[in-house]
Every structure is written in C-alpha cells, then in structure tokens.
Design a protein around this motif. Structure first.
Motif, PDB file in Angstrom:
ATOM      1  N   MET A   1      42.136   8.391  20.838  1.00  0.00           N
ATOM      2  CA  MET A   1      41.185   8.671  19.769  1.00  0.00           C
ATOM      3  C   MET A   1      39.769   8.465  20.313  1.00  0.00           C
ATOM      4  O   MET A   1      39.472   7.468  20.928  1.00  0.00           O
ATOM      5  CB  MET A   1      41.467   7.712  18.606  1.00  0.00           C
ATOM      6  N   THR A   5      35.873   9.498  16.210  1.00  0.00           N
ATOM      7  CA  THR A   5      36.867   9.501  15.137  1.00  0.00           C
ATOM      8  C   THR A   5      37.513   8.138  14.938  1.00  0.00           C
ATOM      9  O   THR A   5      38.349   7.980  14.054  1.00  0.00           O
ATOM     10  CB  THR A   5      37.975  10.534  15.426  1.00  0.00           C
ATOM     11  N   GLU A   8      38.703   6.568  11.423  1.00  0.00           N
ATOM     12  CA  GLU A   8      38.980   7.559  10.385  1.00  0.00           C
ATOM     13  C   GLU A   8      40.403   7.371   9.873  1.00  0.00           C
ATOM     14  O   GLU A   8      41.308   7.029  10.626  1.00  0.00           O
ATOM     15  CB  GLU A   8      38.811   8.980  10.918  1.00  0.00           C
ATOM     16  N   THR A  19      39.859  13.209   4.934  1.00  0.00           N
ATOM     17  CA  THR A  19      39.615  12.185   5.939  1.00  0.00           C
ATOM     18  C   THR A  19      38.522  11.243   5.462  1.00  0.00           C
ATOM     19  O   THR A  19      37.407  11.674   5.160  1.00  0.00           O
ATOM     20  CB  THR A  19      39.193  12.819   7.287  1.00  0.00           C
ATOM     21  N   LYS A  21      35.888   8.718   6.430  1.00  0.00           N
ATOM     22  CA  LYS A  21      35.128   8.526   7.667  1.00  0.00           C
ATOM     23  C   LYS A  21      34.240   7.290   7.572  1.00  0.00           C
ATOM     24  O   LYS A  21      33.525   7.108   6.583  1.00  0.00           O
ATOM     25  CB  LYS A  21      34.266   9.756   7.960  1.00  0.00           C
TER      26      LYS A  21
END
Length: 134
Positions: A1, A5, A8, A19, A21
């Motif tokens: 990852m 990201t 997330e 998603t 965030k």
C-alpha cells in the motif's frame, strides 16, 4: 500500500462501495469535536448515529448536499454493519494510517527488544554460579 492510500478504508453504504480517506481536515474536525480517539471510538462502538454520520461525512469528504443523503444510506445499510469499518478508519486516522494489528505488533516488538536489553544489562554484572569455583 502506498503512503497516499495508507489508512484508507472501504465501506459499503446502501450497496455501493466508498473509500474513507484520512485527511488533515477529518483529523482536525474529529479530534476537536471528540477530544481523543478513545472517546470517539466509544461512541462508534455504541452505534451513536450522529457520531457515525460525522465520521462518514469527514472520511468521505462529503459536502453539505452529499451529506444530506448519509442518513438514508446508513439506514439502508444498518448501523451494525458500519461499526467495524468506521472504527477501523478512526483508529488508522489517529495512528498514522496503521491498523490496530500493526500498532500491537510494533508494541510487542518494542516490548521484546526492551526485555532483551534489560536481560543483557542484568547479565553483565552477575557472576555465573557454575563457573564461580573454577
């Protein structure tokens, strides 16, 4: 990852995946409103609908118009289905994107290293009783 990201979390609302965030905005709003992540997580685990709505709005980055749809989306999904992904998101938001498992693994590794260091320091000044008479 990737770092972009990290933290997330995917959540399904009314049959659609979204998603959550981590953002400085979400961190600031949730931190100032709830004081700390433990208090916030307590409300999430209790299924507090206004708290879940606030976290979802911040995590999804919804504007006022989009946020008006959240109660219906949450109702269609059911509150219990929201607790795990929302709590995971909050934990990651307040822990640099790391999951609870990652934080526990780091703490365990640090504890083991500290124990080994303490054992080594304790051994330096001790005489081995098996070799004492030799």
């Amino acid at each position: 990852m990737s770092k972009l990201t990290k933290g997330e979390v995917t959540i399904t609302l009314a049959g659609t995946d979204y998603t959550l965030k981590p953002t400085l905005q979400a961190f600031s709003v949730l931190g100032s409103r709830y004081g700390n992540h433990s208090a916030l997580l307590g409300k999430i685990f209790a299924g507090d609908v206004p708290t879940l709505t606030t976290v979802l709005r911040q995590g999804l980055g919804f504007n006022d118009q989009q946020a008006k749809k959240l109660p219906q989306m949450m109702f269609a999904s059911g509150v219990p289905s929201l607790i795990e992904p929302v709590s995971n998101y909050v934990f990651r938001l307040f822990n640099g994107g790391k999951s609870a498992e990652e934080v526990l693994a780091e703490q365990s590794a640090e504890d083991v290293a500290a124990d080994l260091s303490a054992d080594q320091e304790g051994d330096e000044g001790e005489e081995n009783p098996l070799l004492a008479g030799a």
